[in-house]
Design a protein around this motif. Structure first.
Motif, short mmCIF file in Angstrom:
data_model
loop_
_atom_site.label_atom_id
_atom_site.label_comp_id
_atom_site.label_asym_id
_atom_site.label_seq_id
_atom_site.Cartn_x
_atom_site.Cartn_y
_atom_site.Cartn_z
N GLY A 56 0.67 -1.39 -0.24
CA GLY A 56 -0.17 -0.03 -0.21
C GLY A 56 0.99 0.90 -0.14
N GLU A 57 2.36 1.06 -0.01
CA GLU A 57 3.00 2.30 -0.44
C GLU A 57 3.27 3.03 -1.79
OE1 GLU A 57 6.72 3.00 2.76
OE2 GLU A 57 6.89 1.37 1.97
N PHE A 58 2.96 4.60 -1.06
CA PHE A 58 3.56 5.36 -2.56
C PHE A 58 4.47 5.07 -2.39
CE2 PHE A 58 1.30 7.47 -6.24
CZ PHE A 58 2.76 7.48 -6.96
N ILE A 59 5.59 4.78 -3.45
CA ILE A 59 7.03 5.22 -3.69
C ILE A 59 7.75 5.64 -4.66
CG2 ILE A 59 9.20 3.99 -3.19
CD1 ILE A 59 8.35 2.25 -0.47
N SER A 60 8.50 6.71 -4.34
CA SER A 60 8.81 7.20 -5.37
C SER A 60 10.38 7.46 -5.49
CB SER A 60 8.93 8.68 -5.61
OG SER A 60 7.79 9.46 -5.51
N ILE A 61 10.85 6.64 -6.43
CA ILE A 61 12.32 6.65 -7.26
C ILE A 61 12.60 7.78 -7.68
CG2 ILE A 61 14.24 5.00 -7.63
CD1 ILE A 61 12.18 2.99 -7.75
N LEU A 62 13.21 8.61 -7.32
CA LEU A 62 13.35 9.94 -7.12
C LEU A 62 15.40 9.71 -8.07
CD1 LEU A 62 12.94 13.33 -7.88
CD2 LEU A 62 13.71 13.25 -5.58
N GLY A 63 15.99 10.67 -9.07
CA GLY A 63 17.06 10.47 -9.53
C GLY A 63 18.01 11.39 -10.93
N PRO A 64 18.52 11.94 -11.06
CA PRO A 64 18.84 12.21 -12.21
C PRO A 64 18.78 10.94 -13.64
CG PRO A 64 21.15 12.23 -11.19
CD PRO A 64 19.80 11.62 -9.79
N ASP A 103 -5.78 -6.40 -11.66
CA ASP A 103 -5.88 -5.98 -11.01
C ASP A 103 -4.41 -6.04 -10.11
OD1 ASP A 103 -7.02 -5.18 -8.23
OD2 ASP A 103 -7.63 -7.07 -8.05
N PRO A 104 -3.31 -5.52 -10.56
CA PRO A 104 -1.67 -5.79 -10.31
C PRO A 104 -1.59 -5.97 -8.38
CG PRO A 104 -1.48 -4.24 -10.57
CD PRO A 104 -3.40 -4.39 -11.18
N ARG A 105 -1.23 -5.99 -7.93
CA ARG A 105 -0.67 -6.04 -6.57
C ARG A 105 0.20 -5.11 -6.53
NH1 ARG A 105 -0.53 -10.43 -2.81
NH2 ARG A 105 -1.50 -8.53 -1.56
N LEU A 106 1.49 -4.65 -7.94
CA LEU A 106 1.89 -3.45 -7.57
C LEU A 106 2.36 -2.88 -8.84
CD1 LEU A 106 4.96 -2.55 -5.87
CD2 LEU A 106 6.26 -4.74 -7.18
N THR A 126 0.14 -1.03 -3.95
CA THR A 126 1.53 -0.59 -4.27
C THR A 126 1.63 0.26 -4.91
OG1 THR A 126 1.40 -2.20 -2.40
CG2 THR A 126 3.54 -1.18 -3.17
N ILE A 127 3.05 1.19 -4.81
CA ILE A 127 3.29 2.14 -6.31
C ILE A 127 4.03 2.45 -6.52
CG2 ILE A 127 2.85 4.20 -7.91
CD1 ILE A 127 -0.26 4.18 -7.27
N LEU A 128 5.13 2.10 -7.22
CA LEU A 128 7.10 2.25 -7.43
C LEU A 128 7.16 3.23 -8.34
CD1 LEU A 128 9.13 -0.50 -7.39
CD2 LEU A 128 8.53 1.24 -6.10
N PHE A 129 7.13 4.70 -8.53
CA PHE A 129 6.74 6.01 -9.40
C PHE A 129 8.39 6.42 -9.84
CE2 PHE A 129 5.62 10.49 -10.68
CZ PHE A 129 4.67 10.17 -10.90
N VAL A 130 8.79 6.40 -10.70
CA VAL A 130 9.79 7.08 -11.32
C VAL A 130 9.96 8.65 -11.83
CG1 VAL A 130 11.42 6.31 -12.88
CG2 VAL A 130 11.37 4.75 -11.86
N ARG A 161 7.25 7.73 0.31
CA ARG A 161 8.70 7.59 0.66
C ARG A 161 9.34 7.72 -0.81
NH1 ARG A 161 9.70 2.01 2.10
NH2 ARG A 161 12.14 2.62 1.94
N ILE A 162 10.58 8.29 -0.50
CA ILE A 162 11.46 8.64 -1.74
C ILE A 162 12.25 7.64 -1.32
CG2 ILE A 162 12.33 10.87 -3.34
CD1 ILE A 162 10.14 12.56 -1.84
N ILE A 163 13.77 7.96 -2.76
CA ILE A 163 14.56 6.55 -2.73
C ILE A 163 15.55 7.95 -3.65
CG2 ILE A 163 15.48 4.53 -3.21
CD1 ILE A 163 12.73 4.35 -1.54
#
Lengths: 250, 256
Positions: free
Chosen positions: B33-41, B151-154, B186-190, B203-205
């Motif tokens: 259930g977390e929304f996570i951003s992966i941030l970088g140049p 209906d994906p989990r991720l 749960t979202i992984l957002f680049v 959370r921001i990675i």
């Protein structure tokens, strides 16, 4: 000026010059008949049904030959697009075969099948197959990798991926391949008929030539050209444009 | 733990046999259930990381597990949205969303599901349109609906709004936040946009470049909607900027 109007005007001038030249005997009526005699022989050919039977016979051969060419061409195209070995061997041979006009196969075809319809259909098949195969190959090889990636994340792979993504994505090339196969087959058909037996437009052309009936020769040439132009411009180019627009290519 | 990445390394070798390390020692745990951003140049390998999680690219070393099951190939438990919509032009909007549903269940169920997800992205009036007939922002919403339909989990999103104009992007941020709240995915957002990551994620990675490593794992505690706390957003932006500035300086120094 409207392009259609320009075109009509151009043909009016051309036919006008042709009539004028014939009327003042710029050239001999025997060698190059006037438009009026061409129209007369066309009308005569249509009223006694010979030209109609020719058309039916020619189109029957074309339909059989072109259908077989499209099926074989698609199969070979898929094979050389998918297998590197097939591409290096069969693919290289196709390029060589494509540069050989299919009519040069006629002597062999007559030996194999006899001087009959089968030989002509064989030439028509050869005319369309190679160009179809090469276009299918290009189409499949040029499918956007993004489509394939997207489909794979949605659980598609193997034959399902081919059927639902790779093939439909290459439809624009399938249409182009079909158009070129038709054009090549149509030329091959006329050449084949010219050199073998009737009925058929090409056969009537040679028959008329043997009897020195140049007005019928020109009449049949006009029929061949008009059919070629109509099928290409009114049918294939329209489909090609629609597909290109929908597939986001234009 | 819902998603775990352990000791992940990714190396590419170019035509001359030169090996370059794209990702080094990536360790990450994600809660359901977390929304996570992966941030970088650009060039930090964030898209490669997402592609490995999707199963489209293989890792050189390391393990990725979703609920304890190791990942080796793409699967319907992970939906992906790319920077370009990647809609199939020969299918209508509705048929595109039905694409992942073909193999399971009846056609009527699939149609109903597709219509529901298109309603969620407010495109129920465009079911029978073709992709070339709708705008870029609408196409990307269809792509989101398509990824959600199985209906994906991720949900993996690779700079999904990168190619859109500012106004469209802002509207889609709000829509995505609502979808996330309603579906609890749960979202992984680049992304490479600091503001975007602060606006959306829990959370921001923050990733550094050459090789791609995780520099910081920042919890965003600002309450939603974030637009109401402009000052706090700005402070966090400054903080993240200090991490990234070092990276950008490093890239410039290497290039000179």
């Amino acid at each position: 000026m409207n392009p259609l109007l320009k075109r009509i005007l151009f043909f009016v001038i051309l036919i006008g010059f042709w009539s004028f030249g014939s009327a003042v005997n710029l050239w001999s009526e025997v060698l190059f008949p006037s438009p009026l005699s061409v129209i007369n022989s066309l009308v005569a050919g249509i009223t006694d049904m010979t030209l109609i039977y020719d058309l039916i016979a020619s189109f029957r051969r074309l339909a059989i030959g072109l259908s077989i060419a499209l099926i074989i061409g698609t199969a070979i195209g898929v094979l050389i697009a998918k297998s590197k070995t097939a591409d290096d061997t069969i693919g290289a041979m196709l390029l060589a075969l494509q540069s050989v006009p299919s009519i040069v196969w006629l002597p062999l075809a007559i030996m194999w099948f006899g001087l009959n319809e089968k030989a002509v259909i064989f030439i028509v098949i050869l005319g369309g197959t190679f160009v179809m195969a090469l276009n299918i190959r290009t189409g499949i090889k040029n499918v956007s990798p993004l489509f394939i990636k997207a489909a794979r994340t949605m659980g598609s792979s193997g034959f399902d991926l081919f059927l639902r993504v790779i093939f439909p994505a290459s439809i624009p090339h399938v249409v182009t391949g079909t158009r070129l196969a038709w054009a090549f087959s149509w030329r091959a058909l006329m050449a084949g008929e010219l050199l073998s037996t009737g009925p058929g437009l090409g056969y009537t052309l040679r028959y008329a030539s043997d009897f020195g009936d140049m007005s019928l020769v020109i009449g049949v040439m006009i029929i061949i050209g008009v059919i070629g132009a109509i099928v290409d411009q009114l049918i294939f180019q329209r489909i090609e444009k629609n597909v290109a627009r929908r597939w986001g290519l234009s | 733990m819902f998603l775990t990445i352990q000791q992940l390394n990714k190396q590419f070798s170019d035509q001359n046999g030169q090996v370059s390390t794209i990702l080094k020692d990536i360790n990450l745990s994600v809660n359901e259930g977390e929304f996570i951003s992966i941030l970088g140049p650009s060039g930090c390998g964030k898209s490669t990381l997402l592609s490995i999680i999707a199963g489209l690219t293989s890792a050189t070393e390391g393990k990725i597990k979703v609920e304890g099951t190791p990942i080796s190939s793409p699967g319907k438990d992970r939906g992906m949205v790319f920077q370009e919509p990647a809609l199939f032009p020969w299918l209508s909007v509705k048929e595109n969303v039905m694409f992942p549903l073909k193999s399971d269940g009846s056609k009527i169920d699939a149609e109903e599901k597709a219509t529901n997800y298109l309603k969620m992205v407010q495109l129920s009036n465009y079911l029978d349109h073709y992709p070339h007939e709708i705008s870029g922002g609408m196409q990307q919403r269809v792509a989101i609906a398509r990824a959600l339909a199985m209906d994906p989990r991720l949900l993996l999103m690779d700079e999904p709004f990168g190619a859109l104009d500012e106004q469209t992007r802002t509207r889609l941020h709000t829509q995505l936040e609502n979808i996330w709240r309603d579906t609890k995915k749960t979202i992984l957002f680049v992304t490479h946009s600091i503001t975007e990551s602060i606006k959306l994620s829990d959370r921001i990675i923050v990733m550094g470049t050459r090789p791609g490593t995780i520099l910081a794992d920042i919890k965003v505690t600002i309450s939603r909607p974030r637009e109401d706390h402009k000052e706090k957003m700005f402070e966090l932006e400054e903080e993240i900027m200090t991490y990234l500035k070092k990276e950008i300086d490093k890239v410039i120094a290497e290039e000179n």
